[in-house]
Motif scaffolding. Structure first.
Motif, PDB file in Angstrom:
ATOM      1  N   GLU A 168       0.615  -1.144   0.305  1.00 19.03           N
ATOM      2  CA  GLU A 168       0.055  -0.064   0.191  1.00 19.03           C
ATOM      3  C   GLU A 168       0.860   1.287   0.112  1.00 19.03           C
ATOM      4  O   GLU A 168       1.716   1.340   0.733  1.00 19.03           O
ATOM      5  N   THR A 169       0.476   2.282  -0.808  1.00 21.79           N
ATOM      6  CA  THR A 169       1.512   3.525  -1.051  1.00 21.79           C
ATOM      7  C   THR A 169       0.389   4.595  -0.502  1.00 21.79           C
ATOM      8  O   THR A 169      -0.469   4.537  -1.457  1.00 21.79           O
ATOM      9  N   PHE A 170       1.084   5.344  -0.176  1.00 20.00           N
ATOM     10  CA  PHE A 170       0.285   6.696   0.191  1.00 20.00           C
ATOM     11  C   PHE A 170       1.166   7.825  -0.226  1.00 20.00           C
ATOM     12  O   PHE A 170       2.301   7.995   0.293  1.00 20.00           O
ATOM     13  N   VAL A 171       0.404   9.037  -0.838  1.00 14.67           N
ATOM     14  CA  VAL A 171       0.679   9.636  -1.739  1.00 14.67           C
ATOM     15  C   VAL A 171       0.108  10.927  -0.717  1.00 14.67           C
ATOM     16  O   VAL A 171      -1.155  11.354  -1.094  1.00 14.67           O
ATOM     17  N   THR A 172       0.644  11.974  -0.249  1.00 20.87           N
ATOM     18  CA  THR A 172      -0.171  12.987   0.070  1.00 20.87           C
ATOM     19  C   THR A 172       0.922  13.781   0.060  1.00 20.87           C
ATOM     20  O   THR A 172       1.732  14.991  -0.744  1.00 20.87           O
ATOM     21  N   CYS A 173      -0.524  14.797  -0.345  1.00 24.48           N
ATOM     22  CA  CYS A 173       0.024  16.165  -1.154  1.00 24.48           C
ATOM     23  C   CYS A 173      -0.469  18.139  -0.172  1.00 24.48           C
ATOM     24  O   CYS A 173      -1.506  17.590   0.005  1.00 24.48           O
ATOM     25  N   CYS A 210       5.107  16.626  -2.826  1.00 23.28           N
ATOM     26  CA  CYS A 210       4.434  15.773  -2.147  1.00 23.28           C
ATOM     27  C   CYS A 210       5.172  14.764  -1.446  1.00 23.28           C
ATOM     28  O   CYS A 210       6.060  14.203  -1.660  1.00 23.28           O
ATOM     29  N   SER A 211       4.845  13.776  -0.386  1.00 24.46           N
ATOM     30  CA  SER A 211       5.190  12.505   0.091  1.00 24.46           C
ATOM     31  C   SER A 211       4.809  11.796  -0.516  1.00 24.46           C
ATOM     32  O   SER A 211       3.535  11.175  -0.200  1.00 24.46           O
ATOM     33  N   VAL A 212       5.831  10.667  -0.260  1.00 24.90           N
ATOM     34  CA  VAL A 212       5.357   8.946  -0.236  1.00 24.90           C
ATOM     35  C   VAL A 212       6.194   7.815   0.517  1.00 24.90           C
ATOM     36  O   VAL A 212       6.952   8.253   1.095  1.00 24.90           O
ATOM     37  N   SER A 213       4.856   6.939   0.695  1.00 26.63           N
ATOM     38  CA  SER A 213       5.181   6.277   1.432  1.00 26.63           C
ATOM     39  C   SER A 213       4.908   4.739   0.902  1.00 26.63           C
ATOM     40  O   SER A 213       3.031   4.980   1.141  1.00 26.63           O
ATOM     41  N   LYS A 214       5.138   3.678   2.073  1.00 28.27           N
ATOM     42  CA  LYS A 214       4.812   2.284   1.227  1.00 28.27           C
ATOM     43  C   LYS A 214       4.874   1.578   2.877  1.00 28.27           C
ATOM     44  O   LYS A 214       5.617   1.540   3.447  1.00 28.27           O
ATOM     45  N   TYR A 215       3.743   0.537   2.475  1.00 25.78           N
ATOM     46  CA  TYR A 215       3.638  -0.141   3.759  1.00 25.78           C
ATOM     47  C   TYR A 215       3.207  -1.843   2.787  1.00 25.78           C
ATOM     48  O   TYR A 215       2.819  -1.676   2.021  1.00 25.78           O
ATOM     49  N   ASP A 216       3.794  -2.194   3.818  1.00 28.75           N
ATOM     50  CA  ASP A 216       3.194  -3.646   3.885  1.00 28.75           C
ATOM     51  C   ASP A 216       1.965  -3.846   4.702  1.00 28.75           C
ATOM     52  O   ASP A 216       1.734  -3.973   5.392  1.00 28.75           O
ATOM     53  N   MET A 217       1.099  -4.709   4.090  1.00 24.92           N
ATOM     54  CA  MET A 217      -0.087  -4.769   4.151  1.00 24.92           C
ATOM     55  C   MET A 217      -0.784  -5.817   5.171  1.00 24.92           C
ATOM     56  O   MET A 217      -1.567  -5.213   5.582  1.00 24.92           O
ATOM     57  N   GLU A 218       0.008  -6.680   5.154  1.00 24.90           N
ATOM     58  CA  GLU A 218       0.171  -7.632   5.787  1.00 24.90           C
ATOM     59  C   GLU A 218       0.357  -7.473   7.278  1.00 24.90           C
ATOM     60  O   GLU A 218       0.152  -7.421   8.476  1.00 24.90           O
ATOM     61  N   THR A 219       1.592  -6.775   7.618  1.00 31.27           N
ATOM     62  CA  THR A 219       2.662  -6.826   8.566  1.00 31.27           C
ATOM     63  C   THR A 219       2.371  -5.003   9.426  1.00 31.27           C
ATOM     64  O   THR A 219       2.626  -4.744  10.394  1.00 31.27           O
ATOM     65  N   ASP A 220       1.974  -4.205   8.054  1.00 35.97           N
ATOM     66  CA  ASP A 220       1.370  -2.050   8.556  1.00 35.97           C
ATOM     67  C   ASP A 220       3.450  -1.868   8.411  1.00 35.97           C
ATOM     68  O   ASP A 220       3.396  -0.656   9.514  1.00 35.97           O
ATOM     69  N   MET A 221       4.202  -2.517   8.121  1.00 34.48           N
ATOM     70  CA  MET A 221       5.711  -2.025   8.684  1.00 34.48           C
ATOM     71  C   MET A 221       5.610  -1.467   6.628  1.00 34.48           C
ATOM     72  O   MET A 221       5.558  -1.657   5.957  1.00 34.48           O
TER      73      MET A 221
END
Length: 236
Positions: A198-203, A221-232
């Motif tokens: 899951e990738t969050f892009v906030t602007c 904009c900032s970009v953050s990626k997460y593992d959907m299973e672990t939320d890491m």
């Protein structure tokens, strides 16, 4: 002795019952007061906005000891909002204008988003009680006639690879969203279920940084990626 024994038995019971009643009222409030405040809130709303509202449910907030209720305008049952006992100079407060602005913004943004991401879902958010010093009477200006802080959240069922084509699509969307009002920020949630990423892009809003190009979008904009299973968080 008998009277003394009775008092010895009855007094603790009275104390325990009193404490229980106090605890119940502390957590759940007083039913008669909850009903009374809900009635006053309904009168306040109908006088302020000059329209009829329907009481859906009253409540007591044990965190701050206030009473409130959920309402919706008789003409539009989908616009549910709450009103509560106020603070400071405000006897009562409500978030009806914010709910209305969020709905108007969603209706304005949805066709813009669908033109690029046809399967995307659109949601909006707002800052509670920001309308207190903006809306004083029955007339509520449209969201784009104010500078109320609002947000657009777009969920997209695909991965975000950060290539120029995707950034161009985002830059186009952000520019159109920013053109609606200077205080609207936007966020994009790219969900790749197959890979579990899951990738969050906030602007930011136009007030913070105007975006009209891919370069400006990448910079602001900032970009953050997460593992959907672990939320890491996933490092690039």
């Amino acid at each position: 002795m008998k009277i003394g024994k009775k008092l010895f038995i009855v007094l603790p019971v009275v104390i325990v019952a009193g404490l229980a009643a106090w605890l119940i009222s502390a957590f759940y409030g007083l039913p008669w007061k909850e009903k009374a405040v809900a009635g006053k809130l309904e009168s306040y709303l109908e006088e302020k906005y000059e329209q009829d509202f329907i009481l859906k449910e009253s409540f007591y907030n044990f965190k701050d000891g206030s009473y409130g209720a959920w309402f919706y305008p008789e003409a539009n049952p989908k616009l549910e909002f709450h009103a509560v006992e106020g603070f400071g100079e405000y006897t009562y407060v409500d978030n009806y204008p914010e709910i209305l602005w969020a709905r108007q913004l969603k209706e304005a943004v949805k066709p813009i988003v669908k033109d690029i991401y046809s399967a995307a879902s659109v949601d909006t958010n707002f800052v509670t009680y920001e309308s207190l010093d903006i809306v004083k009477g029955p007339e509520i200006p449209r969201f784009d006639e104010t500078e109320a802080m609002l947000g657009v959240h777009i969920e997209i069922g695909m991965s975000f690879s950060e290539n120029d084509e995707q950034w161009q699509q985002l830059a186009t969307l952000i520019e159109k969203i920013q053109a609606l009002s200077p205080a609207i920020d936007s966020s994009f949630d790219f969900i790749n279920k197959k890979e579990g990423i899951e990738t969050f892009v906030t602007c930011p809003s136009k007030e913070e940084a105007q975006i009209k190009s891919v370069q400006q979008a990448k910079k602001s904009c900032s970009v953050s990626k997460y593992d959907m299973e672990t939320d890491m968080t996933l490092d690039d």
